[in-house]
Design an enzyme around this catalytic site. Structure first.
Site, mmCIF file in Angstrom:
data_model
loop_
_atom_site.group_PDB
_atom_site.id
_atom_site.type_symbol
_atom_site.label_atom_id
_atom_site.label_comp_id
_atom_site.label_asym_id
_atom_site.label_seq_id
_atom_site.Cartn_x
_atom_site.Cartn_y
_atom_site.Cartn_z
ATOM 1 N N ASP A 90 -1.647 -0.421 -6.816
ATOM 2 C CA ASP A 90 -1.939 0.150 -5.492
ATOM 3 C C ASP A 90 -3.028 1.218 -5.605
ATOM 4 O OD1 ASP A 90 -1.872 1.168 -2.912
ATOM 5 O OD2 ASP A 90 0.317 1.247 -2.821
ATOM 6 N N HIS A 120 -1.972 -2.786 -2.899
ATOM 7 C CA HIS A 120 -1.219 -2.346 -1.722
ATOM 8 C C HIS A 120 -0.864 -3.517 -0.812
ATOM 9 C CE1 HIS A 120 0.261 0.835 0.896
ATOM 10 N NE2 HIS A 120 -0.282 0.201 1.919
ATOM 11 N N SER A 149 4.420 1.787 2.920
ATOM 12 C CA SER A 149 3.162 2.387 3.359
ATOM 13 C C SER A 149 3.443 3.420 4.459
ATOM 14 C CB SER A 149 2.202 1.295 3.823
ATOM 15 O OG SER A 149 0.892 1.773 3.946
#
Length: 367
Positions: free
Chosen positions: A314, A343, A159
């Site tokens: 995601d 995610h 991320s």
């Protein structure tokens, strides 16, 4: 009339200009870490972060050639403790028996120099605006000056941590031998910029936000709870909800149990200014700024053996966006991690998640 107005003035919240002692970011919650003194760090904004400190933790031994160093970066709201617990250890690709692993907390993330732990005049709402580039500049200074490392066997993060990996690979191509951005893209999408703005507004619309001058992060609990619910919308996939995976994966009894016992509980001990500092960086992550906005040219600078690792479900960094980045990086490979959690699968809730990550990282490390 004047006297009543005077009383109202005296009852207004006192403006703070001091640090907040938040135990969530201390050793009791975060485990053992060290602080590297960066001194005065000149930021991309032109402001100076004074007396800056970078939190880090290491595992394993740096070999004589200093060729086995792995840098692990952190994501939004995450700390080095999360990376240590989920990604590092015997049996993992990031094995301290093989590698010297340095986990570093991003600036503004609560453990390194951050709004709640900085003294005046840069405390709280006056904390400088940071960028992903500032993080990487600070990390580069630390690994070169503190450890004498001139080459990273691997830079890996998920991320926002993956955004730092891209920054490393573009900014210091001669230093990064392998790069593994997980669930991240090299340039933030407009979709995410709008989404993150909604997170910011959830916090700052709380009446007790007080322009960032609260006495405790718990004062802003209502705003933090609203933000947590918004994160729950895109952080987890539609399949996670449709299949009620909060039961099978997380052991929660109901949807409300999940929202209150996982999402709100996760964010509640954190500092609102910290999350906003990270959001500012998240919204502006873009390596194309190194090439006048030309993403292809920027990614063309990467010489690292690169493995891009999106998560199948995601909604923050969709697979097709990661595939588009992969097409611009010379000889890059893409390995999609299958996880219906979306995610939030980054946290390793699903048993099969880390098996895939370790398999792909081992493939990269052996190349």
């Amino acid at each position: 009339m004047h006297e009543g107005g005077s009383r109202r003035h005296r009852s207004q919240p006192q403006v703070r200009d001091a640090m907040i002692d938040n135990p969530y970011y201390g050793p009791a919650a975060q485990g053992a870490f060290k602080l590297y003194d960066l001194g005065n760090l000149i930021l991309e904004s032109g402001e100076t972060l004074r007396g800056a400190k970078l939190a880090y933790r290491t595992f394993g031994t740096l070999n004589a050639e200093k060729s086995n160093a792995v840098l692990v970066t952190t994501w939004f709201s995450g700390t080095g403790k999360v990376m240590e617990d989920v990604y590092v250890g015997s049996g993992h690709a990031l094995d301290p028996e093989r590698y010297f692993i340095v986990i570093v907390d991003q600036l503004g993330g609560g453990v390194s120099s951050s709004p709640q732990n900085m003294p005046a005049p840069q405390a709280m709402a006056k904390f400088p605006r940071l960028s992903i580039g500032d993080d990487v500049q600070a990390q580069h200074r630390m690994v070169t000056d503190l450890f004498g490392i001139r080459r990273l066997a691997l830079a890996v993060g998920g991320s926002m941590g993956g955004q730092q990996v891209y920054e490393w690979a573009v900014r210091y191509p001669e230093m990064v031998e392998r790069a593994a951005p997980i669930a991240a893209t090299a340039r933030i999408s407009l979709h995410q910029q709008v989404f993150v703005e909604s997170l910011k507004e959830a916090i700052t619309s709380d009446p007790r936000w007080n322009d960032g001058w609260y006495a405790s992060g718990l004062d802003v609990r209502n705003g933090m709870d609203r933000m947590a619910r918004i994160v729950a919308v895109l952080g987890w996939s539609p399949q996670f909800y449709q299949q009620q995976r909060w039961r099978s994966v997380l052991g929660m009894a109901s949807l409300d149990d999940f929202i209150n016992g996982v999402m709100k509980a996760y964010f509640e001990p954190m500092d609102p200014n910290v999350l906003l500092a990270e959001m500012h960086k998240w919204q502006r992550a873009d390596v194309s700024r190194h090439a006048a906005g030309d993403l292809a040219k920027a990614l063309g600078c990467i010489s690292a053996r690169t493995m891009i690792m999106p998560i199948s479900h995601d909604q923050f960094f969709p697979v097709h966006e990661c595939e588009a980045d992969c097409a611009l990086v010379r000889d890059a490979r893409i390995r999609t991690i299958q996880s219906p959690e979306g995610h939030m699968g980054l946290n390793g809730f699903e048993p099969g998640y880390m098996e895939q990550v370790d398999r792909y990282l081992n493939e990269l490390l052996e190349s």
